[in-house]
Motif scaffolding. Structure first.
Motif, PDB file in Angstrom:
ATOM      1  N   ALA A  50       2.976   2.868-101.087  1.00  0.00           N
ATOM      2  CA  ALA A  50       4.195   3.650-100.686  1.00  0.00           C
ATOM      3  C   ALA A  50       4.426   3.029 -99.103  1.00  0.00           C
ATOM      4  N   ALA A  51       3.027   3.726 -98.305  1.00  0.00           N
ATOM      5  CA  ALA A  51       3.393   4.108 -97.454  1.00  0.00           C
ATOM      6  C   ALA A  51       2.574   2.883 -96.624  1.00  0.00           C
ATOM      7  N   VAL A  52       1.773   2.544 -96.965  1.00  0.00           N
ATOM      8  CA  VAL A  52       1.613   1.421 -96.433  1.00  0.00           C
ATOM      9  C   VAL A  52       2.637   0.103 -96.152  1.00  0.00           C
ATOM     10  N   ARG A  67      11.182  -8.736 -79.953  1.00  0.00           N
ATOM     11  CA  ARG A  67      10.512 -10.092 -79.618  1.00  0.00           C
ATOM     12  C   ARG A  67      12.299 -10.318 -79.261  1.00  0.00           C
ATOM     13  N   GLN A  68      12.969 -10.816 -80.513  1.00  0.00           N
ATOM     14  CA  GLN A  68      14.348 -10.828 -80.150  1.00  0.00           C
ATOM     15  C   GLN A  68      14.707 -10.404 -78.628  1.00  0.00           C
ATOM     16  N   GLN A  69      14.468  -9.348 -78.104  1.00  0.00           N
ATOM     17  CA  GLN A  69      14.424  -8.833 -76.887  1.00  0.00           C
ATOM     18  C   GLN A  69      14.064  -8.702 -75.485  1.00  0.00           C
ATOM     19  N   THR A  70      12.781  -9.756 -75.639  1.00  0.00           N
ATOM     20  CA  THR A  70      11.913  -9.890 -75.089  1.00  0.00           C
ATOM     21  C   THR A  70      11.917 -11.404 -73.777  1.00  0.00           C
ATOM     22  N   GLU A  71      12.443 -11.368 -72.843  1.00  0.00           N
ATOM     23  CA  GLU A  71      12.588 -13.125 -72.430  1.00  0.00           C
ATOM     24  C   GLU A  71      11.058 -13.759 -72.820  1.00  0.00           C
ATOM     25  N   GLY A  72      11.809 -15.345 -73.029  1.00  0.00           N
ATOM     26  CA  GLY A  72      10.672 -15.634 -73.631  1.00  0.00           C
ATOM     27  C   GLY A  72      10.419 -15.654 -74.815  1.00  0.00           C
ATOM     28  N   GLY A  73      11.246 -15.081 -76.146  1.00  0.00           N
ATOM     29  CA  GLY A  73      10.413 -14.453 -77.098  1.00  0.00           C
ATOM     30  C   GLY A  73       9.632 -14.509 -77.877  1.00  0.00           C
ATOM     31  N   LEU A  74       8.634 -13.911 -76.987  1.00  0.00           N
ATOM     32  CA  LEU A  74       7.316 -14.036 -77.627  1.00  0.00           C
ATOM     33  C   LEU A  74       6.346 -13.184 -77.370  1.00  0.00           C
ATOM     34  N   LEU A  75       6.202 -11.951 -78.018  1.00  0.00           N
ATOM     35  CA  LEU A  75       5.373 -10.821 -77.893  1.00  0.00           C
ATOM     36  C   LEU A  75       4.249 -11.062 -77.099  1.00  0.00           C
ATOM     37  N   THR A  76       3.753 -10.103 -76.246  1.00  0.00           N
ATOM     38  CA  THR A  76       2.524  -9.299 -75.300  1.00  0.00           C
ATOM     39  C   THR A  76       1.654  -8.849 -76.300  1.00  0.00           C
ATOM     40  N   PRO A  77       0.529  -8.884 -76.072  1.00  0.00           N
ATOM     41  CA  PRO A  77      -0.202  -7.813 -76.664  1.00  0.00           C
ATOM     42  C   PRO A  77      -0.217  -6.236 -77.451  1.00  0.00           C
ATOM     43  N   MET A  78       0.692  -6.213 -75.542  1.00  0.00           N
ATOM     44  CA  MET A  78       0.976  -4.369 -75.763  1.00  0.00           C
ATOM     45  C   MET A  78       2.014  -4.334 -76.334  1.00  0.00           C
ATOM     46  N   GLN A  79       2.574  -5.129 -76.492  1.00  0.00           N
ATOM     47  CA  GLN A  79       4.309  -4.981 -77.385  1.00  0.00           C
ATOM     48  C   GLN A  79       3.764  -5.033 -78.658  1.00  0.00           C
ATOM     49  N   SER A  80       2.521  -6.275 -79.512  1.00  0.00           N
ATOM     50  CA  SER A  80       2.318  -6.288 -80.286  1.00  0.00           C
ATOM     51  C   SER A  80       1.671  -4.374 -80.482  1.00  0.00           C
ATOM     52  N   ALA A  81       0.836  -4.294 -80.051  1.00  0.00           N
ATOM     53  CA  ALA A  81      -0.165  -2.827 -80.795  1.00  0.00           C
ATOM     54  C   ALA A  81       1.569  -1.734 -80.868  1.00  0.00           C
ATOM     55  N   LEU A  82       2.598  -1.575 -79.616  1.00  0.00           N
ATOM     56  CA  LEU A  82       2.870  -0.252 -79.786  1.00  0.00           C
ATOM     57  C   LEU A  82       3.766  -0.658 -81.590  1.00  0.00           C
ATOM     58  N   ALA A  83       4.173  -2.169 -81.689  1.00  0.00           N
ATOM     59  CA  ALA A  83       4.834  -2.149 -83.196  1.00  0.00           C
ATOM     60  C   ALA A  83       4.709  -2.348 -84.400  1.00  0.00           C
ATOM     61  N   ALA A  84       2.334  -2.437 -84.115  1.00  0.00           N
ATOM     62  CA  ALA A  84       2.013  -1.746 -85.288  1.00  0.00           C
ATOM     63  C   ALA A  84       1.202  -0.425 -85.050  1.00  0.00           C
ATOM     64  N   GLY A  85       1.099   0.533 -83.963  1.00  0.00           N
ATOM     65  CA  GLY A  85       1.510   1.490 -83.889  1.00  0.00           C
ATOM     66  C   GLY A  85       2.630   2.467 -84.740  1.00  0.00           C
ATOM     67  N   SER A  86       3.734   1.469 -83.857  1.00  0.00           N
ATOM     68  CA  SER A  86       5.438   2.564 -84.428  1.00  0.00           C
ATOM     69  C   SER A  86       4.940   1.885 -86.133  1.00  0.00           C
ATOM     70  N   GLY A  87       4.461   1.354 -86.670  1.00  0.00           N
ATOM     71  CA  GLY A  87       4.941   0.817 -88.032  1.00  0.00           C
ATOM     72  C   GLY A  87       3.846   1.570 -89.016  1.00  0.00           C
ATOM     73  N   ALA A  88       2.460   2.096 -88.346  1.00  0.00           N
ATOM     74  CA  ALA A  88       1.489   3.114 -88.694  1.00  0.00           C
ATOM     75  C   ALA A  88       1.947   4.617 -88.743  1.00  0.00           C
ATOM     76  N   ALA A  89       2.124   4.507 -87.641  1.00  0.00           N
ATOM     77  CA  ALA A  89       2.667   6.389 -87.612  1.00  0.00           C
ATOM     78  C   ALA A  89       4.097   6.957 -88.311  1.00  0.00           C
ATOM     79  N   VAL A  90       5.072   5.312 -89.332  1.00  0.00           N
ATOM     80  CA  VAL A  90       6.187   6.082 -89.699  1.00  0.00           C
ATOM     81  C   VAL A  90       5.608   5.470 -91.559  1.00  0.00           C
ATOM     82  N   GLY A  91       4.516   5.169 -91.753  1.00  0.00           N
ATOM     83  CA  GLY A  91       3.940   4.757 -93.077  1.00  0.00           C
ATOM     84  C   GLY A  91       3.329   6.753 -93.214  1.00  0.00           C
ATOM     85  N   LEU A  92       3.053   7.515 -91.790  1.00  0.00           N
ATOM     86  CA  LEU A  92       2.004   8.418 -92.114  1.00  0.00           C
ATOM     87  C   LEU A  92       2.850   9.293 -92.026  1.00  0.00           C
TER      88      LEU A  92
END
Length: 195
Positions: A50-52, A67-92
Motif C-alpha cells: 500500500a505504501a508503494v 508540470r502543469q504550472q511550469t512554463e513550457g510544460g516540461l519538468l526539470t530534473p530538479m522538479q522530477s526529483a522533488l516530485a519523486a522525493g515527495s512521493g517517497a515521503a508520502v509512502g513512508l
C-alpha cells in the motif's frame, strides 16, 4: 493561521466532502498498484505494498501538478526529483500511519484497498471510528499534504510554506472523515498484512 483555515473550512463543510471524493480515485489507483505488487510478489505485506502504491500515485500527481504550472510544460530534473522525493515521503508516512492504525487496533484504508485484512480487534464502533479518524487524519493525511505542498512549492520556485496551512487543514479533515468511515468496517483478522 491554521486555526483560521480550520474555522473557514468547517464553516463550508462541503469542501471537506469534495476533498474526500477527489481522493477516491487516487486511493483506488494506489490500491490497484498494491494488489498488483502483492500478486507479483506473494508474501509482500499489504501495508508495504500500500505504501508503494500510495507513493507512486502521490509522486505522479505531484509531478503532473508541477508540470502543469511550469512554463513550457516540461519538468526539470530538479522538479522530477522533488516530485519523486515527495512521493517517497508520502509512502513512508503511509507505513508509519498504517503501523499506528494497527497498534490502535483499527483498520487502515490503504491496507484494505491493497487487499489486506485489518488486524483490528473487536472494539466498540465509536472507539474504532475515533481512532481510525485520528490515525488517518492526524498521522497520515495531514503530514502527507504538507510534504506534497512544500515539494510542489519548492519545485515551482515559490516560498516552501505557501498554502501549507490550507493543505494541512484539508488533509487533516479529509483524513478524519475517511479514517472515521473506515472505522465502521467490522474487524477481521489475517496475520502478515500489518508489517
Amino acid at each position: 493561521g491554521v486555526l483560521g483555515k480550520l474555522g473557514a473550512t468547517l464553516a463550508r463543510p462541503s469542501t471537506i466532502g469534495a476533498t474526500v471524493v477527489e481522493s477516491i480515485g487516487p486511493m483506488l489507483t494506489g490500491g490497484a498498484i498494491a494488489k498488483g505488487l502483492r500478486a507479483a510478489k506473494p508474501g509482500l505485506s499489504a501495508l508495504r505494498a500500500a505504501a508503494v502504491g500510495e507513493a507512486a500515485v502521490s509522486g505522479g500527481m505531484s509531478a503532473e501538478q508541477i508540470r502543469q504550472q511550469t512554463e513550457g510544460g516540461l519538468l526539470t530534473p530538479m522538479q522530477s526529483a522533488l516530485a519523486a522525493g515527495s512521493g517517497a515521503a508520502v509512502g513512508l508516512i503511509g507505513v508509519l500511519g498504517g503501523a499506528l492504525a494497527n497498534r490502535l487496533g483499527v483498520a487502515d484504508v490503504d491496507v484494505l484497498l491493497a487487499g489486506g485484512a485489518t488486524t483490528a480487534i473487536a472494539k466498540r464502533v465509536l472507539e474504532r471510528v475515533v481512532k481510525g479518524a485520528l490515525a488517518e487524519g492526524a498521522f497520515e493525511e495531514l503530514p502527507q499534504s504538507v510534504v506534497e505542498q512544500m515539494a510542489q512549492n519548492t519545485a515551482l520556485g515559490r516560498t516552501p510554506t505557501e498554502g501549507v496551512a490550507d493543505a494541512a487543514v484539508q488533509g487533516l479533515l479529509a483524513g478524519l472523515v475517511t479514517g472515521g468511515l473506515v472505522g465502521l468496517v467490522p474487524p477481521k483478522t489475517t496475520k502478515g498484512d500489518e508489517d
